[in-house]
Design an enzyme around this catalytic site. Structure first.
Site, PDB file in Angstrom:
ATOM      1  N   GLY A 115     -41.578  -1.610  60.315  1.00 27.00           N
ATOM      2  CA  GLY A 115     -40.702  -1.442  59.165  1.00 27.00           C
ATOM      3  C   GLY A 115     -41.476  -0.807  58.019  1.00 27.00           C
ATOM      4  N   CYS A 116     -40.753  -0.220  57.069  1.00 28.11           N
ATOM      5  CA  CYS A 116     -41.416   0.462  55.951  1.00 28.11           C
ATOM      6  C   CYS A 116     -42.138  -0.532  55.041  1.00 28.11           C
ATOM      7  CB  CYS A 116     -40.411   1.290  55.162  1.00 28.11           C
ATOM      8  SG  CYS A 116     -38.910   0.414  54.647  1.00 28.11           S
ATOM      9  N   TYR A 117     -41.462  -1.618  54.672  1.00 26.62           N
ATOM     10  CA  TYR A 117     -42.111  -2.628  53.830  1.00 26.62           C
ATOM     11  C   TYR A 117     -43.324  -3.245  54.522  1.00 26.62           C
ATOM     12  CZ  TYR A 117     -37.894  -2.746  50.798  1.00 26.62           C
ATOM     13  OH  TYR A 117     -36.861  -2.448  49.949  1.00 26.62           O
TER      14      TYR A 117
END
Length: 317
Positions: A115-117
């Site tokens: 995921g980006c986070y």
């Protein structure tokens, strides 16, 4: 010999970006289904099994279904959904995460795109946990803000489509207020933590780019490490990395602001150690494009590793 690639879900936000990064490459043959066949189970199964590498840009349940449709041992998979982020048998597709990760990705049959986070949060904290500066049991907080493209087509419509029934003029939105965001399990597992971090995601009224932050009370940590010690560990962890860099302490100290859109269109991630030596407090910050190193750029980087191509081929737009 060309590698056959099928992007299942190529018309979604991430799929479109991956397709744009792969178009024009003479080492790849892209398998594509017309609009009439994208929801045809038979056509999808044929495409999934005809590909050397499948990239899944689908909702979680659809991603699991797609994997179940692959009935040969040669098709390799990169899944951009959350479905397999902590699943057994899947390699976590953050090549810079450990010294061995790049090799693990290159030889994997199943890769789960981070995921980006989590990409930012893991980059900031895992080296500190491994070095013993940050106890695995430490109560960590991860604060973050992303452009609205991270929410996919529905959220993009909320912020861009005035004809949408959900159109909003919000400048800023805090969400996941129940502290059960789907990225938390992969954060905990790959940050090396004994307990889930307290994650506070937010979205701003801009399309893409993100800032992920981990604040630390250095005075409370074992040994009360100095800013320089924290920076030294991070700099050593990513020394020589092609896409992850750590800003010099002096450069960070001279900064007065940070633009979340600064790295848009790239597969780069830059880490910063901000802090106050007098109060012994620090703000560890990761800057990245949520659609680049946080999604499609990282997926293409992993694909390159899996086929033995140059790691940076096509990762930037």
């Amino acid at each position: 010999m060309t590698t056959k690639v099928f992007i299942d879900g190529e018309v979604g936000t991430t799929g479109l970006q991956i397709r744009a990064r792969l178009d024009g490459r003479d080492d790849l043959e892209l398998i594509s289904l017309g609009e009439a066949k994208r929801k045809d189970a038979g056509a999808r199964k044929d495409a999934l099994n005809a590909a050397d590498i499948v990239v899944l840009c689908l909702p979680d349940d659809a991603a699991r279904e797609a994997v179940s449709l692959i009935d040969n041992k040669t098709t390799r998979v990169i899944d951009a959904s959350t479905a397999h982020r902590v699943a057994d048998g899947w390699v976590y597709g953050f090549p810079e995460m450990t010294a061995a990760q790049r090799q693990l990705v290159s030889g994997a049959a199943r890769v789960t795109n981070p995921g980006c986070y989590p990409t930012g949060a893991i980059a900031l904290t895992r080296p500190l946990v491994e070095a013993g500066l940050l106890p695995a049991s430490w109560p960590l907080t991860v604060n973050a803000v992303s452009g609205y493209s991270g929410g996919g087509k529905q959220m993009i419509a909320e912020f861009e489509d005035e004809a949408s029934s959900n159109y909003t003029l919000e400048a800023f939105r805090a969400y996941a207020l129940g502290l059960a965001h789907k990225h938390v399990p992969e954060m905990q597992a790959n940050m090396g933590l004994s307990h889930p971090p307290l994650f506070t995601p937010n979205v701003g009224r801009y399309a893409q780019g993100m800032i992920v932050e981990v604040p630390l009370q250095l005075w409370a940590l074992p040994g009360a490490p100095a800013l320089g010690g924290v920076h030294e560990v991070l700099a050593a962890a990513y020394e020589g990395a092609r896409f992850v860099s750590v800003a010099a302490l002096a450069d960070s100290a001279a900064m007065t602001k940070l633009d979340p859109e600064q790295l848009n269109g790239t597969n780069a991630m830059k880490l910063f150690v901000f802090g106050n030596e007098k109060t012994k407090q620090a703000r560890l910050v990761a800057l990245l494009d949520n659609l680049g190193k946080g999604a499609s750029g990282q997926a293409v980087q992993c694909l390159n590793l899996m086929i033995g191509a140059d790691e940076g081929l096509g990762v930037n737009l």
